[in-house]
Every structure is written in structure tokens, then in C-alpha cells.
Design a protein around this motif. Structure first.
Motif, PDB file in Angstrom:
ATOM      1  N   ARG A   3       3.595  10.906   7.801  1.00 44.88           N
ATOM      2  CA  ARG A   3       5.053  10.900   7.870  1.00 44.88           C
ATOM      3  C   ARG A   3       5.661  10.908   6.464  1.00 44.88           C
ATOM      4  O   ARG A   3       6.675  11.563   6.210  1.00 44.88           O
ATOM      5  CB  ARG A   3       5.562   9.661   8.638  1.00 44.88           C
ATOM      6  CG  ARG A   3       5.108   9.541  10.071  1.00 44.88           C
ATOM      7  CD  ARG A   3       5.259  10.800  10.874  1.00 44.88           C
ATOM      8  NE  ARG A   3       6.556  11.446  10.673  1.00 44.88           N
ATOM      9  CZ  ARG A   3       6.814  12.707  10.994  1.00 44.88           C
ATOM     10  NH1 ARG A   3       5.871  13.477  11.493  1.00 44.88           N
ATOM     11  NH2 ARG A   3       8.018  13.213  10.805  1.00 44.88           N
ATOM     12  N   ILE A   4       5.060  10.156   5.550  1.00 48.91           N
ATOM     13  CA  ILE A   4       5.554  10.108   4.170  1.00 48.91           C
ATOM     14  C   ILE A   4       5.432  11.491   3.516  1.00 48.91           C
ATOM     15  O   ILE A   4       6.331  11.957   2.811  1.00 48.91           O
ATOM     16  CB  ILE A   4       4.782   9.064   3.348  1.00 48.91           C
ATOM     17  CG1 ILE A   4       5.075   7.648   3.895  1.00 48.91           C
ATOM     18  CG2 ILE A   4       5.143   9.156   1.875  1.00 48.91           C
ATOM     19  CD1 ILE A   4       4.181   6.569   3.317  1.00 48.91           C
ATOM     20  N   ALA A   5       4.299  12.160   3.772  1.00 54.40           N
ATOM     21  CA  ALA A   5       4.068  13.475   3.182  1.00 54.40           C
ATOM     22  C   ALA A   5       5.095  14.490   3.667  1.00 54.40           C
ATOM     23  O   ALA A   5       5.337  15.508   2.984  1.00 54.40           O
ATOM     24  CB  ALA A   5       2.657  13.949   3.520  1.00 54.40           C
ATOM     25  N   LEU A  23       3.323  12.418  -2.047  1.00 56.10           N
ATOM     26  CA  LEU A  23       2.541  11.304  -1.539  1.00 56.10           C
ATOM     27  C   LEU A  23       1.723  10.713  -2.651  1.00 56.10           C
ATOM     28  O   LEU A  23       0.988  11.419  -3.339  1.00 56.10           O
ATOM     29  CB  LEU A  23       1.632  11.769  -0.389  1.00 56.10           C
ATOM     30  CG  LEU A  23       0.764  10.717   0.273  1.00 56.10           C
ATOM     31  CD1 LEU A  23       1.655   9.685   0.970  1.00 56.10           C
ATOM     32  CD2 LEU A  23      -0.180  11.347   1.280  1.00 56.10           C
ATOM     33  N   ARG A  24       1.855   9.389  -2.831  1.00 54.14           N
ATOM     34  CA  ARG A  24       1.111   8.788  -3.935  1.00 54.14           C
ATOM     35  C   ARG A  24      -0.301   8.432  -3.489  1.00 54.14           C
ATOM     36  O   ARG A  24      -0.610   8.353  -2.309  1.00 54.14           O
ATOM     37  CB  ARG A  24       1.826   7.521  -4.414  1.00 54.14           C
ATOM     38  CG  ARG A  24       1.943   6.413  -3.394  1.00 54.14           C
ATOM     39  CD  ARG A  24       2.629   5.218  -4.011  1.00 54.14           C
ATOM     40  NE  ARG A  24       2.354   4.030  -3.216  1.00 54.14           N
ATOM     41  CZ  ARG A  24       2.695   2.792  -3.568  1.00 54.14           C
ATOM     42  NH1 ARG A  24       3.304   2.599  -4.714  1.00 54.14           N
ATOM     43  NH2 ARG A  24       2.423   1.765  -2.815  1.00 54.14           N
ATOM     44  N   PHE A  60       1.126   6.904   9.030  1.00 54.16           N
ATOM     45  CA  PHE A  60       2.265   6.679   8.145  1.00 54.16           C
ATOM     46  C   PHE A  60       2.216   7.629   6.946  1.00 54.16           C
ATOM     47  O   PHE A  60       3.247   8.174   6.526  1.00 54.16           O
ATOM     48  CB  PHE A  60       2.285   5.237   7.651  1.00 54.16           C
ATOM     49  CG  PHE A  60       2.902   4.268   8.606  1.00 54.16           C
ATOM     50  CD1 PHE A  60       4.141   4.509   9.182  1.00 54.16           C
ATOM     51  CD2 PHE A  60       2.246   3.088   8.939  1.00 54.16           C
ATOM     52  CE1 PHE A  60       4.722   3.611  10.065  1.00 54.16           C
ATOM     53  CE2 PHE A  60       2.807   2.172   9.828  1.00 54.16           C
ATOM     54  CZ  PHE A  60       4.044   2.443  10.391  1.00 54.16           C
ATOM     55  N   ARG A  61       1.030   7.829   6.382  1.00 50.92           N
ATOM     56  CA  ARG A  61       0.913   8.718   5.224  1.00 50.92           C
ATOM     57  C   ARG A  61       1.331  10.139   5.578  1.00 50.92           C
ATOM     58  O   ARG A  61       1.945  10.842   4.766  1.00 50.92           O
ATOM     59  CB  ARG A  61      -0.521   8.692   4.692  1.00 50.92           C
ATOM     60  CG  ARG A  61      -0.896   7.377   4.020  1.00 50.92           C
ATOM     61  CD  ARG A  61      -2.266   7.440   3.361  1.00 50.92           C
ATOM     62  NE  ARG A  61      -2.605   6.182   2.707  1.00 50.92           N
ATOM     63  CZ  ARG A  61      -3.435   5.282   3.214  1.00 50.92           C
ATOM     64  NH1 ARG A  61      -4.041   5.511   4.381  1.00 50.92           N
ATOM     65  NH2 ARG A  61      -3.677   4.161   2.571  1.00 50.92           N
ATOM     66  N   LEU A 102      -2.357   3.649   9.241  1.00 53.89           N
ATOM     67  CA  LEU A 102      -2.017   3.936   7.846  1.00 53.89           C
ATOM     68  C   LEU A 102      -2.018   5.442   7.596  1.00 53.89           C
ATOM     69  O   LEU A 102      -1.137   5.969   6.908  1.00 53.89           O
ATOM     70  CB  LEU A 102      -3.003   3.234   6.911  1.00 53.89           C
ATOM     71  CG  LEU A 102      -2.938   1.702   6.880  1.00 53.89           C
ATOM     72  CD1 LEU A 102      -4.078   1.153   6.026  1.00 53.89           C
ATOM     73  CD2 LEU A 102      -1.602   1.219   6.356  1.00 53.89           C
ATOM     74  N   ASP A 103      -3.010   6.139   8.157  1.00 51.47           N
ATOM     75  CA  ASP A 103      -3.062   7.589   7.999  1.00 51.47           C
ATOM     76  C   ASP A 103      -1.848   8.252   8.655  1.00 51.47           C
ATOM     77  O   ASP A 103      -1.302   9.224   8.128  1.00 51.47           O
ATOM     78  CB  ASP A 103      -4.352   8.148   8.614  1.00 51.47           C
ATOM     79  CG  ASP A 103      -5.583   7.774   7.801  1.00 51.47           C
ATOM     80  OD1 ASP A 103      -5.431   7.404   6.620  1.00 51.47           O
ATOM     81  OD2 ASP A 103      -6.697   7.842   8.359  1.00 51.47           O
ATOM     82  N   LYS A 112       0.807  -1.220   0.000  1.00 56.29           N
ATOM     83  CA  LYS A 112       0.000   0.000   0.000  1.00 56.29           C
ATOM     84  C   LYS A 112       0.842   1.272   0.000  1.00 56.29           C
ATOM     85  O   LYS A 112       0.498   2.246  -0.680  1.00 56.29           O
ATOM     86  CB  LYS A 112      -0.927   0.014   1.216  1.00 56.29           C
ATOM     87  CG  LYS A 112      -2.063  -0.993   1.146  1.00 56.29           C
ATOM     88  CD  LYS A 112      -2.917  -0.952   2.410  1.00 56.29           C
ATOM     89  CE  LYS A 112      -4.055  -1.956   2.310  1.00 56.29           C
ATOM     90  NZ  LYS A 112      -4.900  -1.970   3.542  1.00 56.29           N
ATOM     91  N   LEU A 113       1.927   1.274   0.753  1.00 54.20           N
ATOM     92  CA  LEU A 113       2.665   2.511   0.968  1.00 54.20           C
ATOM     93  C   LEU A 113       4.094   2.503   0.436  1.00 54.20           C
ATOM     94  O   LEU A 113       4.731   3.553   0.366  1.00 54.20           O
ATOM     95  CB  LEU A 113       2.704   2.841   2.468  1.00 54.20           C
ATOM     96  CG  LEU A 113       1.360   3.015   3.170  1.00 54.20           C
ATOM     97  CD1 LEU A 113       1.581   3.369   4.644  1.00 54.20           C
ATOM     98  CD2 LEU A 113       0.511   4.080   2.487  1.00 54.20           C
ATOM     99  N   PHE A 163       8.990   5.302   1.540  1.00 59.05           N
ATOM    100  CA  PHE A 163       8.531   4.379   2.589  1.00 59.05           C
ATOM    101  C   PHE A 163       8.968   2.959   2.251  1.00 59.05           C
ATOM    102  O   PHE A 163       8.878   2.527   1.104  1.00 59.05           O
ATOM    103  CB  PHE A 163       7.002   4.403   2.695  1.00 59.05           C
ATOM    104  CG  PHE A 163       6.448   3.524   3.786  1.00 59.05           C
ATOM    105  CD1 PHE A 163       6.262   4.008   5.067  1.00 59.05           C
ATOM    106  CD2 PHE A 163       6.113   2.201   3.534  1.00 59.05           C
ATOM    107  CE1 PHE A 163       5.759   3.199   6.081  1.00 59.05           C
ATOM    108  CE2 PHE A 163       5.612   1.385   4.527  1.00 59.05           C
ATOM    109  CZ  PHE A 163       5.431   1.877   5.804  1.00 59.05           C
TER     110      PHE A 163
END
Length: 199
Positions: A189-191, A198-199, A186-187, A183-184, A103-104, A109
Motif C-alpha cells: 500500500r505504501i509503494a 518505499l524505504r 502494508f508495504r 507488513l508486506d 518499521k514503516l 505511513f
């Protein structure tokens, strides 16, 4: 009638005890990140020294036998997981980690699952194939030098690292990595990774 009650009473009590034990065991096995879990930041244990992960330069190896260290993953949010094929909670957790990578996973990530098994890499590949692990790369720490340097005391153990190598938190034991709020998190942190969309 008294004889029947005398004989069945202990059996009923035993049945209640066994049912209670089974329910408690199921609750423990479910892990802390179930459907009604609080936010992940409340469940991750804060590291002693978030600025540095001890052993970050200690090498482990990839499927081809090449040396790898945490330095190779700088610039990514990393879920560093230590596991083994003989560890039932690890085996249960692996498909969830695989889905997390699916997913990520990308430029910002990566799930880095490091096996502490002493066997050949071929056996780990067979395990991946048997359990349909399709998105995780194979890494191994057969002498556990890396695990010891990091401070692993049990399996599975997971460290969450930010893109700059900062340790955001740790978790020991099974976890469901598909928990939506996690998951949110983590997203988010990725952003925050510089220069990566962010994909």
C-alpha cells in the motif's frame, strides 16, 4: 477403591474442564493474526462505505492540545487505532503498534493511536513512558466525539485507510501488527502512494 474413584472422578472432570477453558481462553486472547493466520485481507472487515470515513472532519487533539482531524493525514496510509489505558487488550496491543510505526512510519505511513481516556494528557504520557512506547505520537479523544462519529463500538478498534482516505478495512479487538504477511501488505500500500519511494 470405589470410594476413591467416587471422590476423585469429579475432581478429574473439573481439572479437564478448567484446562480446556484455559486453552480456549488463550486461543481467543491470541487474536486472529497469529503465526498460522491467513492473509490480512481475509481478516479485515470490509467497510460499509469505503469511499468515506464518517467523522473524518471531527477533531481530536494532539499532545500539545491542538485540534487534529483525519484530513491532516491525507497522503498517508493510516492505521487509525482507538484505545484506552483501562482496556487490557489495548494495553497488550500498544507495543505492537509502536513497532509497526518504527518499521514503516514515514512520509507515506502513520499509526494514529487515539486514546479515549478522559484523564489528563500527562497521564497518557506516563503510560507511554511506562510501557516504552517511543514511536507513536499522542492523540486523545476525551469526549469520544471522534470515536462516536467514526462508529466505534468497542476497544480496541482499528481502521486501515489508504492514502486518499479510502477505508480499506476495519478490525475490532487485539491484533499482532508484526505478522509478516500483514507488513508486506502494508508495504504494498505504501509503494502505491504517489510520489513517495518505499524505504
Amino acid at each position: 477403591m470405589r470410594t476413591v474413584i467416587t471422590r476423585t472422578g469429579p475432581l478429574i472432570a473439573l481439572a479437564i474442564f478448567l484446562i480446556g477453558t484455559a486453552v480456549a481462553s488463550a486461543a481467543l486472547l491470541a487474536g486472529p493474526w497469529g503465526a498460522a493466520a491467513p492473509p490480512p485481507q481475509d481478516l479485515l472487515t470490509a467497510p460499509d462505505d469505503p469511499a468515506m470515513l464518517v467523522g473524518e472532519r471531527t477533531a481530536f487533539r494532539d499532545e500539545q492540545g491542538a485540534s487534529v482531524s483525519l484530513q491532516d493525514f491525507r497522503g498517508k496510509v493510516v492505521v487509525l487505532n482507538f484505545w484506552a489505558t483501562w482496556c487490557p487488550p489495548c494495553v497488550r496491543e500498544m507495543p505492537s503498534l509502536d513497532q509497526l510505526q518504527a518499521k514503516l512510519g514515514g512520509p507515506a505511513f502513520e499509526v494514529v493511536a487515539v486514546s479515549t481516556d478522559r484523564g489528563a494528557m500527562d497521564a497518557l504520557r506516563a503510560f507511554y513512558d511506562e510501557h516504552d512506547i517511543e514511536h507513536l505520537d499522542l492523540y486523545q479523544d476525551p469526549g469520544m466525539a471522534f470515536a462516536r462519529a467514526v462508529g466505534v463500538k468497542g476497544l480496541p478498534t482499528t481502521y486501515i485507510l489508504d492514502h486518499d482516505g479510502t477505508v480499506l478495512g476495519t478490525h475490532t479487538g487485539y491484533a499482532d501488527w508484526q505478522y509478516p504477511e500483514l507488513l508486506d501488505w502494508f508495504r504494498a500500500r505504501i509503494a502505491a502512494v504517489p510520489g513517495v519511494a518505499l524505504r
